[in-house]
Design a protein around this motif. Structure first.
Motif, PDB file in Angstrom:
ATOM      1  N   MET A   1      63.022 -71.642 -25.582  1.00  0.00           N
ATOM      2  CA  MET A   1      62.303 -72.847 -25.244  1.00  0.00           C
ATOM      3  C   MET A   1      63.314 -73.941 -24.932  1.00  0.00           C
ATOM      4  O   MET A   1      64.243 -74.172 -25.691  1.00  0.00           O
ATOM      5  N   ALA A   2      63.127 -74.605 -23.830  1.00  0.00           N
ATOM      6  CA  ALA A   2      64.025 -75.671 -23.412  1.00  0.00           C
ATOM      7  C   ALA A   2      63.518 -77.017 -23.916  1.00  0.00           C
ATOM      8  O   ALA A   2      62.315 -77.242 -24.023  1.00  0.00           O
ATOM      9  N   LEU A   3      64.461 -77.898 -24.214  1.00  0.00           N
ATOM     10  CA  LEU A   3      64.097 -79.251 -24.605  1.00  0.00           C
ATOM     11  C   LEU A   3      63.667 -80.034 -23.375  1.00  0.00           C
ATOM     12  O   LEU A   3      64.184 -79.825 -22.281  1.00  0.00           O
ATOM     13  N   ALA A   4      62.751 -80.956 -23.577  1.00  0.00           N
ATOM     14  CA  ALA A   4      62.304 -81.814 -22.478  1.00  0.00           C
ATOM     15  C   ALA A   4      63.439 -82.741 -22.065  1.00  0.00           C
ATOM     16  O   ALA A   4      64.264 -83.129 -22.889  1.00  0.00           O
ATOM     17  N   LYS A   5      63.444 -83.111 -20.804  1.00  0.00           N
ATOM     18  CA  LYS A   5      64.456 -84.047 -20.306  1.00  0.00           C
ATOM     19  C   LYS A   5      63.820 -85.420 -20.162  1.00  0.00           C
ATOM     20  O   LYS A   5      62.743 -85.554 -19.599  1.00  0.00           O
ATOM     21  N   PHE A   6      64.511 -86.411 -20.693  1.00  0.00           N
ATOM     22  CA  PHE A   6      63.989 -87.769 -20.667  1.00  0.00           C
ATOM     23  C   PHE A   6      64.912 -88.625 -19.823  1.00  0.00           C
ATOM     24  O   PHE A   6      66.125 -88.561 -19.953  1.00  0.00           O
ATOM     25  N   GLY A   7      64.322 -89.437 -18.966  1.00  0.00           N
ATOM     26  CA  GLY A   7      65.111 -90.300 -18.094  1.00  0.00           C
ATOM     27  C   GLY A   7      64.975 -91.756 -18.468  1.00  0.00           C
ATOM     28  O   GLY A   7      64.133 -92.146 -19.271  1.00  0.00           O
ATOM     29  N   ARG A   8      65.799 -92.560 -17.845  1.00  0.00           N
ATOM     30  CA  ARG A   8      65.781 -94.001 -18.089  1.00  0.00           C
ATOM     31  C   ARG A   8      64.502 -94.644 -17.560  1.00  0.00           C
ATOM     32  O   ARG A   8      64.140 -95.732 -17.971  1.00  0.00           O
ATOM     33  N   MET A  10      61.506 -93.633 -18.024  1.00  0.00           N
ATOM     34  CA  MET A  10      60.332 -93.328 -18.847  1.00  0.00           C
ATOM     35  C   MET A  10      59.716 -94.632 -19.338  1.00  0.00           C
ATOM     36  O   MET A  10      60.416 -95.544 -19.771  1.00  0.00           O
ATOM     37  N   GLU A  11      58.411 -94.708 -19.278  1.00  0.00           N
ATOM     38  CA  GLU A  11      57.725 -95.922 -19.728  1.00  0.00           C
ATOM     39  C   GLU A  11      56.312 -95.584 -20.181  1.00  0.00           C
ATOM     40  O   GLU A  11      55.859 -94.449 -20.068  1.00  0.00           O
ATOM     41  N   GLY A  12      55.648 -96.570 -20.700  1.00  0.00           N
ATOM     42  CA  GLY A  12      54.232 -96.446 -21.052  1.00  0.00           C
ATOM     43  C   GLY A  12      53.941 -95.373 -22.076  1.00  0.00           C
ATOM     44  O   GLY A  12      54.616 -95.270 -23.088  1.00  0.00           O
ATOM     45  N   ASN A  13      52.904 -94.583 -21.783  1.00  0.00           N
ATOM     46  CA  ASN A  13      52.434 -93.561 -22.716  1.00  0.00           C
ATOM     47  C   ASN A  13      53.490 -92.517 -23.043  1.00  0.00           C
ATOM     48  O   ASN A  13      53.566 -92.038 -24.167  1.00  0.00           O
ATOM     49  N   GLY A  14      54.307 -92.160 -22.073  1.00  0.00           N
ATOM     50  CA  GLY A  14      55.355 -91.171 -22.317  1.00  0.00           C
ATOM     51  C   GLY A  14      56.352 -91.659 -23.344  1.00  0.00           C
ATOM     52  O   GLY A  14      56.748 -90.924 -24.248  1.00  0.00           O
ATOM     53  N   LEU A  15      56.761 -92.905 -23.212  1.00  0.00           N
ATOM     54  CA  LEU A  15      57.708 -93.490 -24.158  1.00  0.00           C
ATOM     55  C   LEU A  15      57.059 -93.668 -25.525  1.00  0.00           C
ATOM     56  O   LEU A  15      57.674 -93.366 -26.556  1.00  0.00           O
ATOM     57  N   ARG A  17      54.637 -91.920 -26.795  1.00  0.00           N
ATOM     58  CA  ARG A  17      54.489 -90.578 -27.385  1.00  0.00           C
ATOM     59  C   ARG A  17      55.823 -90.084 -27.925  1.00  0.00           C
ATOM     60  O   ARG A  17      55.897 -89.495 -29.000  1.00  0.00           O
ATOM     61  N   MET A  18      56.901 -90.355 -27.189  1.00  0.00           N
ATOM     62  CA  MET A  18      58.235 -89.939 -27.629  1.00  0.00           C
ATOM     63  C   MET A  18      58.620 -90.633 -28.937  1.00  0.00           C
ATOM     64  O   MET A  18      59.139 -89.997 -29.856  1.00  0.00           O
ATOM     65  N   VAL A  19      58.352 -91.918 -29.037  1.00  0.00           N
ATOM     66  CA  VAL A  19      58.660 -92.678 -30.257  1.00  0.00           C
ATOM     67  C   VAL A  19      57.832 -92.144 -31.422  1.00  0.00           C
ATOM     68  O   VAL A  19      58.351 -91.942 -32.526  1.00  0.00           O
ATOM     69  N   SER A  20      56.560 -91.884 -31.194  1.00  0.00           N
ATOM     70  CA  SER A  20      55.696 -91.347 -32.240  1.00  0.00           C
ATOM     71  C   SER A  20      56.173 -89.968 -32.691  1.00  0.00           C
ATOM     72  O   SER A  20      56.231 -89.677 -33.890  1.00  0.00           O
ATOM     73  N   ASN A  21      56.520 -89.118 -31.741  1.00  0.00           N
ATOM     74  CA  ASN A  21      57.014 -87.778 -32.079  1.00  0.00           C
ATOM     75  C   ASN A  21      58.327 -87.851 -32.847  1.00  0.00           C
ATOM     76  O   ASN A  21      58.545 -87.083 -33.788  1.00  0.00           O
ATOM     77  N   ALA A  22      59.201 -88.773 -32.458  1.00  0.00           N
ATOM     78  CA  ALA A  22      60.481 -88.937 -33.159  1.00  0.00           C
ATOM     79  C   ALA A  22      60.247 -89.385 -34.593  1.00  0.00           C
ATOM     80  O   ALA A  22      60.912 -88.913 -35.524  1.00  0.00           O
ATOM     81  N   SER A  23      59.293 -90.271 -34.797  1.00  0.00           N
ATOM     82  CA  SER A  23      58.961 -90.730 -36.149  1.00  0.00           C
ATOM     83  C   SER A  23      58.414 -89.580 -36.996  1.00  0.00           C
ATOM     84  O   SER A  23      58.825 -89.399 -38.152  1.00  0.00           O
TER      85      SER A  23
END
Length: 111
Positions: A1-8, A10-15, A17-23
């Motif tokens: 399984m590959a990790l998702a790639k995040f770019g600079r 990224m905004e809105g719901n994607g960001l 969701r990423m913050v929530s998942n990191a928490s």
């Protein structure tokens, strides 16, 4: 399984969701980062255990085992079941087992 790639860009719901998942991931990793809690989870991988069984397996006082189980329960990693005076614990889901398999492969398996 590959990790998702995040770019600079990224905004809105994607960001969000990423913050929530990191928490969520951080809280999970903090919960298993204690040696006693990690050992409890290792024992529970093989199936449900009573608090008394865990005390004996860990060679630790009941108060210490109960304190660590309380944290694991708070984080949603274990589920209690009462049978008379005895309380039994099991893994709440497959997440701890999956992480412990990786930890075992890295730190415990014979190379």
């Amino acid at each position: 399984m590959a990790l998702a790639k995040f770019g600079r860009d990224m905004e809105g719901n994607g960001l969000d969701r990423m913050v929530s998942n990191a928490s969520n991931a951080s809280n999970f990793l903090k919960a298993i980062s204690h040696e006693g809690r990690l050992m409890i989870l290792c024992h529970l991988v093989s199936g449900e255990k009573s608090v008394t069984e865990l005390e004996k397996l860990l060679a630790t006082r009941q108060a210490a085992v109960s304190q660590q189980l309380s944290r694991l329960r708070l984080e949603g990693l274990v589920v209690p079941r009462r049978d008379g005076k005895a309380i039994y614990y099991r893994l709440a889901d497959d997440r701890p087992r999956r992480i412990l398999e990786v930890v075992y492969d890295i730190f415990c398996a014979e190379n």
